[in-house]
Every structure is written in structure tokens, then in C-alpha cells.
Write an enzyme that holds these catalytic residues in place. Structure first.
Site, short mmCIF file in Angstrom:
data_model
loop_
_atom_site.label_atom_id
_atom_site.label_comp_id
_atom_site.label_asym_id
_atom_site.label_seq_id
_atom_site.Cartn_x
_atom_site.Cartn_y
_atom_site.Cartn_z
N SER A 234 6.49 11.89 11.19
CA SER A 234 6.13 10.87 10.21
C SER A 234 6.74 11.21 8.86
CB SER A 234 4.61 10.79 10.07
OG SER A 234 4.26 9.97 8.98
N LYS B 262 0.45 6.56 15.52
CA LYS B 262 -0.04 5.64 14.48
C LYS B 262 -1.54 5.42 14.67
CE LYS B 262 4.01 4.60 12.51
NZ LYS B 262 4.31 4.71 11.07
N ARG C 284 -2.05 -3.81 12.50
CA ARG C 284 -0.79 -4.47 12.87
C ARG C 284 -0.89 -5.14 14.24
NH1 ARG C 284 1.82 -3.62 8.50
NH2 ARG C 284 1.84 -1.58 7.47
N GLY D 93 -4.35 6.82 7.10
CA GLY D 93 -3.38 7.87 7.43
C GLY D 93 -2.56 8.33 6.24
N LYS E 12 0.84 -1.21 0.00
CA LYS E 12 0.00 0.00 0.00
C LYS E 12 0.87 1.26 0.00
CE LYS E 12 -1.02 0.40 5.00
NZ LYS E 12 -0.59 1.77 5.28
N SER E 13 2.07 1.15 0.56
CA SER E 13 2.98 2.31 0.55
C SER E 13 3.33 2.71 -0.88
CB SER E 13 4.26 1.99 1.32
OG SER E 13 4.00 1.73 2.66
N LYS F 85 -7.21 -3.02 6.37
CA LYS F 85 -6.45 -1.78 6.13
C LYS F 85 -5.24 -2.04 5.24
CE LYS F 85 -4.20 2.07 8.50
NZ LYS F 85 -4.81 3.11 7.70
N GLN G 225 5.68 10.38 6.16
CA GLN G 225 4.61 10.64 5.19
C GLN G 225 4.39 12.13 4.96
OE1 GLN G 225 1.17 8.43 6.50
NE2 GLN G 225 2.23 6.47 6.33
N ASP H 285 7.12 0.21 11.44
CA ASP H 285 5.98 -0.69 11.28
C ASP H 285 6.31 -2.14 11.61
OD1 ASP H 285 4.22 1.30 10.63
OD2 ASP H 285 4.38 1.03 8.46
#
Length: 407
Positions: A144, A316, A365, A70, A22-23, A390, A146, A289
Site C-alpha cells: 500500500s 483493502k 466502493r 485505513g 479524503k486522500s 466512509k 499509504q 480504487d
């Protein structure tokens, strides 16, 4: 709703088609949109996060609810800030508790205009999309990754380009490397020297792309094999041997927990060697993660551990440090922490609770890192088990192939 797991009478060696990353999927969706690509991305993730982003790109609306996604919240906040129009974006109750001020402040300093609709520093947001000035900006490197990736991807379309000076320690460095490599794939090469990343003014060029399998998802199968008898093996399909994903570090790290892995034409073969370290130590700043997988794995293998670099775990899907302490305690483990960036277990274990139900805190997770524990205990339950959608929607079906019973 919860499910009950029961230890199998016979364990099956399985071949697993891992989900797409997904990343990578979510980065490619942004880059595909920015390049006005006519090509569909092959093997896109079917995770909730990616579905949320696809929904936005196919919508005619200007109000978006992305739920608990997120990555989607952060990437779209940056993306929409350069798309002319007025947009609002919100998410789940937990999403509205996850800070986003570092990204919003950065975009506003670069010529954007974003307002908070309710609580200062948190979604929901009102975004007034326009052309961005860009230029030079200091941004904390220990937040983060991201936030930083979101800015990097829109950087080429800023009037002055973008220069980011990353201050302090840099967290999740491999994720930034992944973003830059994917940008380069679309024709934009950035310069990263020391703590400064320079993004030139440029246009992305459309390319055909395919998403590789997710190394984060693979980590739960490494854990599974670590808990299995010596000599037991599993074959994982779809992983890239030379992956840019930071969580590809899984393969090297799990050697210390008794799992050897080897690539072949069929995929990645995992095998339990029975050879483990006496103390597991690692700084997870680059792979946050993976922290849950390794904390649970080491504990149930009886290996004392010291895990550092966990400061981003508190922001998270849940406060993962607190969640790990609580759930491992149900199994009798006394884990210590300074409540900031470390977890430590010295080997102390008391009697486990009876009728254990592992809480997942709406965190995929948590569910997946505790599921393999069924190989180490006769039975227990996992609450809200469908949180796995997710990132790994077929996780429970894949687990059942091994012989584990799920009610």
C-alpha cells in the site's frame, strides 16, 4: 439494513457537488499538525476517515479507536511514533485483519518503537513515541502506498532525514506523487530519482490550504452516465482540472466506455457519446480504487475486459477481487481471476438471480460501484448501504436527485 433501488421512469440531468478528497484531507491534517499551523484547512472531507483523524487530533487521550479508517491507521501510526509519549491505536474487526507489519518494521528500523498488542503484524498497536533516527531504508514498492506516504510525511523530522529505496514494482505511484507535492506546498522539497526518494531534514512551514473534490467519487458519476441513454449529461462541481489525484485518470479511461468530459467555468460536464470500445484493458497499479467502478461498468455495458495490477485489492476494506466475483455472479457474469492481480471477463453471462441483494462487505466502493447498475436492471437491493459515509456521505441523496427511487 438494506435499501431497494428502482429504475426511474424519467432520468433527470443533475448538478452534483462532489465531496472533498479524503486522500488530500488526511494528508493535509498530518502536515498541518507537523507544521503547527494556525490555519484551519478549508473544505475538509466529511468522510468517516477524516472524522476519525480529527477526533484523534482533538483528543486528550492516549488510546485511539479509528474504526475502519485505513488511511488514518497508517498515517497516525507513523505520526505518533515521533510524538513523545505512549500511545495505543486500534480499529474495527476488519482493521485488525489488515496487515501493517511493513510500516511497523520500517519505523522500528528507523529508530522507533512499536509493539503488537495482540496478533503479530496487525493492529492494535502500542507506540512509544520519541525522536526518530531516520537514514536509509529499503521498502517494497508494491505494498500500500499509504505506508510509504506515512513515512515520507514524518521524514523531515528524523535526525538523519530519510532515504527510501522502493524495491520491486511501485503500486499507486500517483498517490506518492500527491504526498510529495503536498509536502512541497508546506516547504519541504524531496528528490525522487528512479526508485529512490530522499527526504531532507527540514521544518514544514504553515500555509493556508483548501481541499479539492474527490476524483474517486466522480468515477461513480462517470459510470452512471455510461449506463444512461446517449446524449444524457451530468455536471460535476469542485474538481481540479490539473489535479494531483491519481484517480483523475477516470476522465481519460471512461472515453472507452462512452463518456466524454469537458471542463467549463461551471464544472466538469459528462456526456454519453454511445461510442464504446470492443475490449477494455487497463493496468490499475496506479489507480486501484477505480477497479470496482470499471469492472462493473464494462460488464453491464457488455464489454469484455482484462484488468491487471489489482494485487493490493485483497488488503483493502475487504478482499475486493473476491467480492467482485461474488456480486457480479449474482447478475449472471462469469468473471475469471488468478486470485492475485487480475480480473477477466470474456463476455459469458447467464441468467441473473432473482431478488438480488448486493453485499457490500463494509466496503464503501462496493456500494457505490453497484448503485448505478439500477439503470441497467429494474430493481435490486444493496445491503449495509451506509458504508458510503466512509468517503461520500451524501451519495444516496445525490443519486435520488436523478430520479432513482430508494426505499
Amino acid at each position: 439494513m438494506s435499501i431497494q433501488l428502482t429504475k426511474p421512469e424519467k432520468l433527470n440531468s443533475v448538478e452534483i457537488e462532489l465531496p472533498a478528497s479524503k486522500s488530500i484531507s488526511n494528508r493535509l491534517l498530518i502536515l498541518n499538525a507537523l507544521s503547527y499551523s494556525p490555519y484551519a484547512i478549508k473544505n475538509l472531507s466529511d468522510s468517516d476517515d477524516t472524522k476519525a483523524m480529527l477526533q484523534v487530533f482533538s483528543s486528550n487521550n492516549n488510546h485511539f479507536d479509528i474504526g475502519a479508517a485505513g488511511t488514518t491507521m497508517r498515517f497516525l501510526t507513523a505520526y505518533l511514533s515521533k510524538i513523545v509519549g505512549e500511545w495505543t491505536i486500534t480499529g474495527s474487526e476488519r482493521m485488525q485483519q489488515r496487515p501493517i507489519h511493513v510500516l511497523v518494521d520500517a519505523i522500528n528500523q528507523l529508530g522507533g518503537k512499536i509493539e503488537y498488542m495482540e496478533k503479530e503484524g496487525f493492529p492494535p498497536l502500542r507506540i512509544f513515541g520519541s525522536s526518530l533516527t531516520g537514514g536509509e531504508l529499503n521498502i517494497p514498492g508494491d505494498v500500500s502506498s499509504q505506508y510509504i506516504s506515512a513515512l515520507l510525511m514524518i521524514g523531515p523530522y528524523m535526525e538523519k532525514g530519510l532515504t527510501l529505496n522502493l524495491t520491486g514494482e511501485i503500486t499507486s505511484r500517483p498517490y506518492l506523487h500527491l504526498t510529495l507535492k503536498l509536502m512541497e506546498k508546506y516547504g519541504v522539497k524531496c528528490d525522487w530519482q528512479n526508485n529512490t526518494i530522499k527526504v531532507p531534514v527540514a521544518n514544514y512551514q504553515p500555509v493556508e490550504t483548501k481541499v479539492e473534490a474527490d476524483w474517486s467519487a466522480a468515477s461513480y458519476w462517470f459510470e452512471f452516465v455510461a449506463f444512461a441513454p446517449k446524449g444524457f449529461s451530468v455536471l460535476l462541481k469542485g474538481l481540479d482540472r490539473y489535479s494531483w489525484q491519481g484517480d483523475a485518470a477516470t476522465a481519460e479511461l471512461f472515453k472507452e466506455l462512452g463518456v466524454q468530459s469537458k471542463f467549463s467555468q461551471k464544472g466538469l460536464q459528462l456526456i454519453n457519446t454511445g461510442e464504446t470500445t470492443r475490449l477494455f484493458k487497463h493496468d490499475f497499479s496506479n489507480e486501484p480504487d477505480l477497479a470496482q467502478t470499471f469492472a462493473v461498468s464494462a460488464a453491464f455495458l457488455g464489454i469484455p475486459f482484462k484488468l491487471n495490477g489489482l494485487h493490493t485489492l485483497k488488503i483493502k476494506e475487504t478482499d475486493r477481487i473476491k467480492a467482485l466475483l461474488t456480486e457480479l455472479q449474482k447478475f449472471g457474469f462469469e468473471i475469471e481471476t488468478n486470485h492475485k492481480d487480475n480480473l477477466e471477463w470474456t463476455g459469458v453471462r447467464h441468467a441473473a438471480d432473482t431478488n438480488i441483494v448486493v453485499s457490500t462487505y463494509k466496503d464503501h466502493r462496493m456500494a457505490m460501484s453497484f448503485a448505478p447498475v439500477i439503470l441497467k436492471t429494474p430493481t435490486f437491493s444493496i445491503a449495509d448501504h451506509m458504508v458510503v459515509t466512509k468517503s461520500y456521505p451524501s451519495f444516496w441523496e445525490d443519486l435520488q436527485k436523478s430520479g432513482i427511487q430508494i426505499k
